[in-house]
Design an enzyme around this catalytic site. Structure first.
Site, PDB file in Angstrom:
ATOM      1  N   PRO A 137       0.791  -1.254   0.200  1.00  0.00           N
ATOM      2  CA  PRO A 137       0.059  -0.064   0.161  1.00  0.00           C
ATOM      3  C   PRO A 137       0.760   1.324  -0.074  1.00  0.00           C
ATOM      4  O   PRO A 137       0.903   2.082   0.934  1.00  0.00           O
ATOM      5  CB  PRO A 137      -0.797  -0.007   1.392  1.00  0.00           C
ATOM      6  CG  PRO A 137      -0.064  -1.014   1.987  1.00  0.00           C
ATOM      7  CD  PRO A 137       0.684  -1.770   1.246  1.00  0.00           C
ATOM      8  N   CYS A 138       1.320   1.496  -1.081  1.00  0.00           N
ATOM      9  CA  CYS A 138       2.231   2.842  -1.283  1.00  0.00           C
ATOM     10  C   CYS A 138       1.403   4.165  -1.156  1.00  0.00           C
ATOM     11  O   CYS A 138       1.841   5.225  -0.917  1.00  0.00           O
ATOM     12  CB  CYS A 138       2.808   2.811  -2.440  1.00  0.00           C
ATOM     13  SG  CYS A 138       2.111   2.565  -4.058  1.00  0.00           S
ATOM     14  N   HIS A 139       0.112   3.795  -1.447  1.00  0.00           N
ATOM     15  CA  HIS A 139      -0.886   4.944  -1.442  1.00  0.00           C
ATOM     16  C   HIS A 139      -1.148   5.546   0.127  1.00  0.00           C
ATOM     17  O   HIS A 139      -1.702   6.442   0.087  1.00  0.00           O
ATOM     18  CB  HIS A 139      -2.369   4.364  -1.979  1.00  0.00           C
ATOM     19  CG  HIS A 139      -2.838   3.509  -1.319  1.00  0.00           C
ATOM     20  ND1 HIS A 139      -2.904   2.036  -1.396  1.00  0.00           N
ATOM     21  CD2 HIS A 139      -3.609   3.167  -0.279  1.00  0.00           C
ATOM     22  CE1 HIS A 139      -3.276   1.401  -0.594  1.00  0.00           C
ATOM     23  NE2 HIS A 139      -4.178   2.121   0.128  1.00  0.00           N
TER      24      HIS A 139
END
Length: 188
Positions: A137-139
């Site tokens: 989850p780089c978001h």
């Protein structure tokens, strides 16, 4: 030569391309991401994969999990991952996976967490080289000032993902939860 099979998956945010071998998922990206051709070439040239259309159990699993994620009934992915990369990249990607659903971190915070407080730019670079959107989850990484910073899938998608997770998290808590981006509470 190792083989990855490739499949297109439709999501509420647009079409995604998934690539996986029998051992795990190696790529999940929005098909309009500008870096996608570079990522595919890197998997082929640097890591020795051949890529062909097809299906396998890993692709079926990620497609089902994405549907559940977007429906709000999944807060943690179980799809196995195979993430070729340099040691520092893999360390950052592992750290990203440890960010709890519904929460965010900053680049500087991640740098401090891994014991390299001056490496926030390197953290940002490794974050941007993540080939497995949503699952890694780089978001969930935002700017130190709380702003939405770079996201390969685009700012609109980043906001959507953070808002989705925030609404679901608030609903699970059964009370308003402060949203770090919109600076307001949220309850399903």
């Amino acid at each position: 030569m190792k083989t990855l099979v490739r499949k297109s998956i439709q999501t509420p945010l647009g079409r995604m391309i998934a690539m996986a071998g029998d051992e795990g998922l190696s790529l999940l990206e929005f098909d309009d991401r500008p870096a996608l051709p570079v990522e595919v070439k890197e998997l082929e040239k640097r890591y020795g994969y051949s890529i062909e259309p097809g299906h396998n159990a890993v692709l079926e699993q990620i497609e089902a999990e994405l549907a559940d994620y977007f429906a709000g009934s999944l807060t943690g992915f179980e799809t196995p991952l195979v993430l070729p990369g340099m040691a520092f990249q893999r360390q950052i990607w592992s750290t990203l996976q440890a960010i709890p659903y519904g929460e965010t971190r900053t680049y500087g915070g991640i740098a401090r967490d891994i014991g390299k407080p001056g490496s926030s730019r390197a953290v940002g670079a490794a974050n941007g080289q993540n080939r497995v959107a949503i699952v890694v989850p780089c978001h969930r990484v935002i700017g130190a000032d709380g702003s939405l910073t770079g996201y390969g899938g685009g700012q609109r998608r980043k906001r959507f993902l953070l808002d989705l997770e925030h609404r679901i998290f608030a609903g699970m808590a059964r009370q308003p939860v402060f949203h770090p981006i919109t600076a307001q509470g949220s309850l399903l």
